[in-house]
Design a protein around this motif. Structure first.
Motif, PDB file in Angstrom:
ATOM      1  N   SER A 263      -7.156   5.422  13.461  1.00 33.66           N
ATOM      2  CA  SER A 263      -6.758   6.359  11.731  1.00 33.66           C
ATOM      3  C   SER A 263      -6.444   7.894  12.107  1.00 33.66           C
ATOM      4  O   SER A 263      -7.430   8.944  13.003  1.00 33.66           O
ATOM      5  CB  SER A 263      -8.238   6.269  11.823  1.00 33.66           C
ATOM      6  OG  SER A 263      -8.966   6.693   9.999  1.00 33.66           O
TER       7      SER A 263
ATOM      8  N   THR B 206     -10.371   1.742  13.471  1.00 32.58           N
ATOM      9  CA  THR B 206      -9.701   2.135  14.457  1.00 32.58           C
ATOM     10  C   THR B 206      -7.987   2.772  13.845  1.00 32.58           C
ATOM     11  O   THR B 206      -7.924   3.417  14.385  1.00 32.58           O
ATOM     12  CB  THR B 206      -9.980   2.239  15.564  1.00 32.58           C
ATOM     13  OG1 THR B 206      -9.457   0.616  15.768  1.00 32.58           O
ATOM     14  CG2 THR B 206     -10.951   1.612  16.432  1.00 32.58           C
ATOM     15  N   THR B 207      -7.911   1.811  12.861  1.00 35.27           N
ATOM     16  CA  THR B 207      -7.276   2.867  12.210  1.00 35.27           C
ATOM     17  C   THR B 207      -6.785   2.450  10.863  1.00 35.27           C
ATOM     18  O   THR B 207      -8.074   1.905   9.894  1.00 35.27           O
ATOM     19  CB  THR B 207      -5.462   1.713  12.671  1.00 35.27           C
ATOM     20  OG1 THR B 207      -5.994   0.459  11.862  1.00 35.27           O
ATOM     21  CG2 THR B 207      -5.469   1.009  14.255  1.00 35.27           C
TER      22      THR B 207
END
Length: 289
Positions: A2, A54-55
């Protein structure tokens, strides 16, 4: 990764929190999402979900799923621009599960004598040992080791490799782990070397892969994954086990026990034990047919 790391926090009663966790598990776009669920305030009956996407796409998906659950309050906190995963792991205490002591590099000086000590570097893989599913598997394994030994062990969805490494460190001659995530396999092999454990991890998409099947039949199969793949893999896990072999299954919520158990009972397994940690369940089943 991210562009700006966030932590998503949700609060609600147990039923609402478990329903939200089940919704996260059921979303194929969030299959790799990392979150925890635990009871934050027993007296008030408040449960908490913490997610570390994580994104940006994963963050949006997790936030949307949680906000769609009635009765759940959701906040999104931006994390400082730092190695937040390493920072969060450095604050985690060691985990004790029966004879097993799981610790990180920051606890090197706290390793007790006369225990099976497992030094685990999570990196980008799941399985520091702190999650209720991993603890449940280690507790189940510890109890089984009091009366029997397992020469050949398979760890399906190995993550950091902690379960196969635990088997190798307690006398299993063959300890094989498999994962569909290549970075997890690399990290698991690094952890095996770190612990001087004769465990081997392979990148494979299923139990019928020759690198997995060639070492069977197994005395014990760990599968700490999610409820839907546990159900889907019931026949494959049966075929990977020898008669009287044991399956330790986790990654499922207590509310998913009946569905997972039914898939295995219908294939000739008997349920020997349930272990509950927070909202999570670990099942010990033995192949009888």
């Amino acid at each position: 990764m991210s562009e700006s790391a966030v932590q998503i926090i949700a609060h609600g009663d147990r039923a609402v929190a478990e329903a939200a966790a089940a919704a996260l598990d059921a979303d194929p776009l969030l299959e790799g999402a990392t979150y925890s669920i635990l009871e934050e305030d027993e007296e008030r009956g408040v449960w908490r979900i913490d997610a570390f996407p994580t994104t940006d796409e994963e963050a949006a998906g997790v936030e949307a799923r949680l906000k769609a659950q009635d009765g759940l309050t959701v906040t999104v906190d931006k994390l400082a621009d730092a190695d937040w995963l390493a920072m969060s792991l450095s604050g985690l205490p060691p985990v004790e599960a029966g004879r097993f002591f799981v610790y990180g590099a920051h606890d090197q000086g706290r390793v007790p004598p006369n225990r099976v000590n497992l030094k685990i570097d999570a990196g980008a893989a799941f399985g520091t040992g702190h999650h209720g599913t991993t603890v449940g598997c280690l507790l189940a394994f510890d109890e089984l080791l009091k009366r029997e030994r397992f020469e050949r062990v398979l760890d399906v969805g190995c993550g950091t490799g902690v379960l196969a490494i635990a088997a190798a460190k307690t006398g299993s001659r063959v300890a094989v782990g498999t994962d569909i995530d290549a970075p997890s396999v690399r990290i698991a092999n690094e952890n095996a070397a770190l612990n001087q454990a004769k465990a081997r991890f392979v990148h494979a998409s299923g139990l019928n892969d020759r690198k997995v099947r060639g070492e069977g039949p197994y005395d014990l199969v760990f599968a700490n994954i999610l409820a839907p793949p546990l159900v889907a893999l019931a026949q494959d896990i049966k075929e990977a086990l020898k008669l009287e072999g044991v399956a330790i299954l986790s990654g499922l919520l207590r509310t998913q026990e009946r569905r997972v158990t039914a898939a295995y009972l219908s294939r000739g397994f008997v349920l020997e034990r349930r272990i509950h940690r927070d909202a999570w369940s670990a099942l010990v089943l033995r192949r009888k047919g």
